[in-house]
Design an enzyme around this catalytic site. Structure first.
Site, mmCIF file in Angstrom:
data_model
loop_
_atom_site.group_PDB
_atom_site.id
_atom_site.type_symbol
_atom_site.label_atom_id
_atom_site.label_comp_id
_atom_site.label_asym_id
_atom_site.label_seq_id
_atom_site.Cartn_x
_atom_site.Cartn_y
_atom_site.Cartn_z
ATOM 1 N N LYS A 170 0.684 -1.256 -0.288
ATOM 2 C CA LYS A 170 -0.013 -0.151 0.061
ATOM 3 C C LYS A 170 0.976 1.374 -0.121
ATOM 4 C CE LYS A 170 -3.977 -2.328 2.263
ATOM 5 N NZ LYS A 170 -4.511 -2.910 3.460
ATOM 6 N N GLN B 70 -4.735 -1.372 9.699
ATOM 7 C CA GLN B 70 -4.870 -2.695 9.104
ATOM 8 C C GLN B 70 -5.644 -3.793 10.082
ATOM 9 O OE1 GLN B 70 -3.892 -3.415 5.831
ATOM 10 N NE2 GLN B 70 -4.100 -5.598 6.054
ATOM 11 N N ASP C 251 -11.071 3.464 4.300
ATOM 12 C CA ASP C 251 -11.531 1.896 4.246
ATOM 13 C C ASP C 251 -12.907 2.097 3.920
ATOM 14 O OD1 ASP C 251 -9.682 -0.171 4.135
ATOM 15 O OD2 ASP C 251 -9.170 0.346 6.159
HETATM 16 N N1 GUN Z 1 -7.583 -6.602 6.337
HETATM 17 C C1 GUN Z 1 -7.791 -7.189 5.302
HETATM 18 N N2 GUN Z 1 -8.599 -6.495 4.247
HETATM 19 C C2 GUN Z 1 -8.623 -5.206 4.879
HETATM 20 C C3 GUN Z 1 -8.658 -4.033 4.263
HETATM 21 O O1 GUN Z 1 -9.336 -3.817 3.284
HETATM 22 N N3 GUN Z 1 -8.654 -2.672 5.145
HETATM 23 C C4 GUN Z 1 -8.002 -2.819 6.315
HETATM 24 N N4 GUN Z 1 -7.957 -1.898 7.153
HETATM 25 N N5 GUN Z 1 -7.681 -4.296 6.718
HETATM 26 C C5 GUN Z 1 -7.754 -5.093 5.905
#
Ligand code: GUN
Length: 298
Positions: free
Chosen positions: A55, A99, A122
């Site tokens: 990311k 995350q 998100d």
């Molecule tokens: N863990 C797995 N997928 C995601 C996501 O799309 N966002 C976040 N913050 N954590 C995740």
């Protein structure tokens, strides 16, 4: 029967990133603003570390600012909340991603609800979840957005299609179903207690699999010609200590029946990151009072 067209998520994601990079350049040149994404990882889960590094890497590649916060496993809830409050107040940060999953002992819902909804990249904050369901300006979760983009690029108009979403998580299943409703699909949400999953699946023109069970969806579950979007990323061991990544769909079987199918890896995964960057750009435009149309094009 003809084999399915394999949907190239990697290429679509790259194309999106090029568009986003162009918009980021314009925001910098004409508005003197650089979109900033803060990513927070608590603990040392190896898969999460890989996702977070990717990311950050792609954010920098499209010209954004990336703020990484790697916190130890024993970080307390209040330390994490204090960090988030600081990011909420930081004008250089337009998007905040924590995350998931978080270590035990930290209240995930409280953490999500501490993120300012206008920086919730998100789209997990109840404010944005509500907006997705009721309409109006909000933020849509990245993985379902990526799935929808791939579906529209391959199938085109989804109106009237029968869709099934396998899985009812807050991250993928529930928002995905809502996005498909918005596209005028007739949607079924299936889950571990669904009585006859193969039967339900066989009725669907669109299958989105997000159950986290390696290769559970078999070829004979798929309606001939259906579009199959595989969200699963499962690492399965191979003899000799190696491993390989597989999805929730048994690809070799489903590819012989489906009309379109995403591979794993190289399907939904890369799209999720591009959608995260698009959401960051969108939030930056909103916070900087730049015309949203400028951001929504990519
Ligand atoms: N863990 C797995 N997928 C995601 C996501 O799309 N966002 C976040 N913050 N954590 C995740």
């Amino acid at each position: 029967m003809t084999r399915a067209i394999i949907i190239d998520g990697k290429a679509a994601a790259e194309e999106l990133r090029q568009d986003i990079a162009q918009h980021v350049g314009e925001a910098r040149d004409y508005h003197h603003i650089v979109p900033g994404l803060a990513v927070v990882l608590v603990g040392a889960d190896p898969a999460s570390q890989v996702y977070v590094r990717n990311k950050n890497k792609f954010a920098v590649e499209v010209g954004m600012r990336s703020f990484e916060h790697f916190l130890p496993e024993d970080t307390s809830e209040s330390e994490l909340l204090t960090l988030i409050e600081g990011l909420n107040d930081d004008p250089a940060v337009h998007g905040i991603l924590v995350q998931l999953p978080l270590p035990r002992g930290i209240d995930t819902q409280l953490v999500i609800e501490t993120i300012d909804p206008v920086k919730d990249v998100d789209g997990f904050h109840p404010y944005n979840v509500g907006r997705l369901f009721t309409g109006g300006q909000g933020v849509t979760p990245c993985t379902p957005l990526g799935c929808l983009e791939l579906l529209k690029r391959s199938v085109g108009d989804l109106t009237g299609k029968r869709a099934i979403v396998l899985g009812r998580s807050n991250i993928v299943g529930k928002p995905m179903a809502q996005l498909l409703v918005r596209e005028n699909c007739t949607v079924t949400i299936a889950h571990s207690k669904t009585l006859d999953l193969p039967h339900e699946c066989r009725r669907a023109d669109i299958v989105v699999a997000a159950i986290g069970q390696p290769e559970m969806v078999r070829g004979d579950w798929i309606k001939p010609g259906a579009a199959v979007i595989d969200v699963g990323i499962n690492r399965v061991p191979l003899p000799g200590g190696k491993s390989r990544l597989v999805g929730d769909v048994k690809f070799d079987e489903a590819v012989e029946v489906a009309g379109f199918i995403t591979p794993v890896p190289g399907g939904v995964g890369p799209m999720t990151i591009s959608m995260l960057l698009r959401n960051t750009l969108l939030l930056c435009c909103r916070q900087s009072k730049i015309d949203e149309g400028f951001c929504e094009r990519p």
